[in-house]
Write a protein that holds these residues in place. Structure first.
Motif, PDB file in Angstrom:
ATOM      1  N   GLY A 118      -7.529   1.410  -4.261  1.00  0.00           N
ATOM      2  CA  GLY A 118      -6.892   2.565  -4.870  1.00  0.00           C
ATOM      3  C   GLY A 118      -5.594   2.952  -4.203  1.00  0.00           C
ATOM      4  N   GLU A 119      -5.357   2.444  -2.986  1.00  0.00           N
ATOM      5  CA  GLU A 119      -4.120   2.697  -2.253  1.00  0.00           C
ATOM      6  C   GLU A 119      -3.082   1.605  -2.471  1.00  0.00           C
TER       7      GLU A 119
ATOM      8  N   ASP B 160      -8.062  -8.278  -1.797  1.00  0.00           N
ATOM      9  CA  ASP B 160      -9.054  -8.259  -0.721  1.00  0.00           C
ATOM     10  C   ASP B 160      -8.405  -8.547   0.631  1.00  0.00           C
TER      11      ASP B 160
ATOM     12  N   ASP C 102       0.849  -1.192   0.000  1.00  0.00           N
ATOM     13  CA  ASP C 102       0.000   0.000   0.000  1.00  0.00           C
ATOM     14  C   ASP C 102       0.886   1.243   0.000  1.00  0.00           C
TER      15      ASP C 102
ATOM     16  N   CYS D 227      -7.413  -3.013   2.567  1.00  0.00           N
ATOM     17  CA  CYS D 227      -7.419  -1.557   2.455  1.00  0.00           C
ATOM     18  C   CYS D 227      -8.068  -1.162   1.136  1.00  0.00           C
ATOM     19  N   ASP D 228      -8.240   0.127   0.932  1.00  0.00           N
ATOM     20  CA  ASP D 228      -8.814   0.637  -0.308  1.00  0.00           C
ATOM     21  C   ASP D 228      -7.929   0.205  -1.483  1.00  0.00           C
TER      22      ASP D 228
END
Length: 248
Positions: free
Chosen positions: A150-151, A143, A117, A147-148
């Motif tokens: 996008g990060e 998954d 991340d 975390c998101d």
């Protein structure tokens, strides 16, 4: 016995300084033909003493904080938390959230994918052959990072290239059933089959997950017998490793 310094590949991505990542080649090490030289896999029939010597060499070269959490890979989609693994756990991907826990996958044509991340708080590694890829191993790993997406950043390492990876109609159909746009990753082969772009297929799936950054090397394991092991090319052969971990 060959004792040349092993060759290493460094991912070309901008990650926090505490994230360490590397992919090995076959250069160096002490394994004898047909596993020459830096074979890190125990399952293929190499002398276990040579493999363990190579693993010790790897730990020393990289100053690894602990032994990598080696997996028993089965072309599935199971993702484990590396810190909870003891012995060779059956899985095809691992994630870690604590410093010093080394995630690792082994390949010899399949695609290794490393993850972290943007803040450098979590890492992961996935082994993606076509079976695991179509079954969702990359999505499962994203998954598991928790975390998101996008990060999340990903780096795709050496694998069999699109000029060498010939597959049948059933492989193409399996991907197109899930993603009709994946037809761009297949071109007809002279043998009346299909040449598949494994990295291209993986990139589509990672993009669909919403990853912010996806990087890749274009190294082909099949075409470079000096630097890489290739199961398709050689059959009985060794394994490279792709590793990622967090420093304190």
């Amino acid at each position: 016995m060959q004792r040349k310094q092993p060759g290493l590949l460094q991912p070309d991505w901008e990650v926090p300084a505490r994230v360490r990542a590397v992919s090995t080649t076959r250069e160096g090490g002490v394994s004898q033909p047909p596993f020459d030289g830096f074979n890190l896999g125990l399952a293929g029939g190499d002398d276990p003493r040579a493999v363990m010597h190579n693993r010790r060499l790897l730990r020393g070269m990289l100053a690894l904080p602990h032994e990598p959490r080696w997996l028993r890979q089965v072309h599935g989609i199971r993702v484990v938390e590396a810190a909870r693994c003891h012995g060779e756990t059956e899985a095809d991907a691992a994630v870690a959230f604590d410093p010093g826990v080394v995630c690792v996958v082994m390949t010899a044509d399949c695609l290794p994918v490393l993850f972290c991340d943007r803040n450098g708080t979590r890492v992961g590694a996935a082994h993606a052959g076509w079976r695991g890829l179509v079954a969702g191993v990359l999505e499962a790993t994203v998954d598991a990072l928790g975390c998101d997406p996008g990060e999340v950043m990903a780096w795709m390492g050496p694998c069999i290239g699109p000029a060498a990876f010939e597959v049948g109609d059933e492989v193409r159909a399996a991907f197109l059933e899930q993603d009709p746009g994946a037809h761009d990753a297949f071109t007809p082969s002279p043998a009346g089959r299909w040449l598949a772009d494994l990295r291209g297929l993986a990139r589509r799936r990672l993009s669909a997950c919403g990853l912010g950054v996806i990087r890749a090397t274009d190294d082909c394991t099949f075409s470079d017998d000096r630097r890489f092991y290739s199961y398709r090319r050689d059959g009985n052969t060794g394994r490279m490793a792709s590793l990622i971990w967090l420093r304190d």
